[in-house]
Design an enzyme around this catalytic site. Structure first.
Site, short mmCIF file in Angstrom:
data_model
loop_
_atom_site.label_atom_id
_atom_site.label_comp_id
_atom_site.label_asym_id
_atom_site.label_seq_id
_atom_site.Cartn_x
_atom_site.Cartn_y
_atom_site.Cartn_z
N LYS A 61 0.83 -1.20 0.00
CA LYS A 61 0.00 0.00 0.00
C LYS A 61 0.87 1.26 0.00
CE LYS A 61 -3.87 -2.39 2.11
NZ LYS A 61 -4.60 -2.80 3.31
N GLN A 68 -4.40 -1.43 9.57
CA GLN A 68 -4.45 -2.76 8.97
C GLN A 68 -5.13 -3.75 9.91
OE1 GLN A 68 -3.40 -3.47 5.76
NE2 GLN A 68 -4.26 -5.50 6.10
N ASP A 79 -10.73 3.53 4.04
CA ASP A 79 -11.23 2.15 3.87
C ASP A 79 -12.76 2.14 3.80
OD1 ASP A 79 -9.32 0.16 3.58
OD2 ASP A 79 -8.92 0.01 5.73
#
Ligand code: NAD
Length: 281
Positions: free
Chosen positions: A53, A97, A120
């Site tokens: 990422k 994460q 997200d």
């Protein structure tokens, strides 16, 4: 019939070029999009994901920070750090994460991220906004699946879509996006009776269960578009999806491969969400 392969790598590359161009124009105006990625613990798969990422951010000219915290980091410390990043003007997107170590309440952590930086799209404010058809951020994986359907000009309006899997990060938001695009949507889960009866009706079949190759050719309507979200590692080390690609590709009109399908699109949509967060300021 052999299905068209929807190449996630090629589509991701094309979209990343557009993202890089838009990023450069923001930078020229004095604002560089920034993403903060927080990892707690040493889970090997998560380490790879976060590295990918951050590298993807650098490749399109964005600012990124990767923070690795020890597995015993306290929830309070993590919340404190997120609060600092919420205030940090150089950071437009914050990603924690998952999964987090067991002693940390993931829900509380996600809710502590400012909704306008929740790239997200997992915060309840963003899940709710998606539900009412006014999304601020679309969760990255389903967003990537929608871009894949767009890339083949699939007429979603009026189509019958079946989503297998009802998680908060994939199945449910996927169903919402399809519904908003005008599809008639069925969501199946592990308790669904006679799964085949549903899948055989699908013009668009999205599979996100984590069960390797569970969808076989006899379960697929001839000419359907099949989007395989699953990523499973087989005992021989190879990756496969939730769809039996070999058999289904002879029935479907279009299909995404694993690897090289939805996976590269997910990170690309994270970049797009970060860019859009920066553009809104
Ligand atoms: P999850 O475990 O949270 O949810 C799985 C869902 O599938 C549940 O709703 C469950 O009821 C349903 N399910 C399980 N077995 C079933 C069956 N036999 N029939 C019908 N429904 C069944 O998983 P998730 O986080 O949504 O992820 C699903 C898969 O997608 C996993 O393989 C994961 O690795 C993969 N994934 C890929 C990406 C990507 O970028 N490509 C991103 C996220 C998840």
């Amino acid at each position: 019939m052999s299905a068209q392969i929807i190449d996630g790598n090629a589509l991701a590359k094309k979209i990343r070029i557009e993202i890089a161009t838009r990023t450069a124009s923001l930078v020229a105006k004095g604002s560089k999009p920034g993403l903060a990625v927080l990892l707690v613990g040493e889970d090997p798969a998560s380490q790879v994901y976060v590295r990918n990422k951050v590298k993807a951010c650098e490749d399109v000219g964005m600012h990124s920070i990767l923070e690795r915290h020890p597995a015993d980091l306290s929830e309070e410390k993590l919340l404190q750090r997120i609060d600092e990043l919420n205030q940090d003007k150089s950071i437009h997107g914050i990603l924690v994460q998952l999964p987090l170590p067991k002693h940390i309440d993931s829900h509380r952590v996600i809710e502590s991220i400012a909704p306008e930086k929740d790239v997200d799209g997992f915060h309840v404010a963003n899940a709710g906004a998606l539900m009412i058809g006014a999304p601020l951020f679309r969760p990255c994986t389903p967003y990537g699946c929608m871009k894949m359907l767009e890339s083949i000009d699939y007429p979603i309006r009026g189509a019958r879509a079946v989503v297998i899997g009802a998680s908060n990060i994939v199945g449910k938001p996927m169903a919402m996006l399809l519904l908003q695009a005008g599809a008639t949507v069925t969501i199946c889960n592990s308790k669904t009776r006679d799964l085949s009866a549903h899948t055989k009706e699908a013009d668009i079949l999205v599979v996100a269960t984590g069960k390797p190759k569970m969808i076989t050719a006899d379960m697929v309507k001839p000419g359907a578009v099949v989007i395989d979200v699953g990523i499973n590692r087989l005992p021989d080390g190879k990756l496969c999806g939730d769809v039996d690609f070999e058999s289904v590709q002879s029935v479907a009109s279009a299909i995404t491969p694993v690897p090289g399908g939805v996976g590269p699109m997910t990170i690309t949509m994270l970049l797009l969400n970060t860019l859009e967060a920066a553009e809104r300021i």
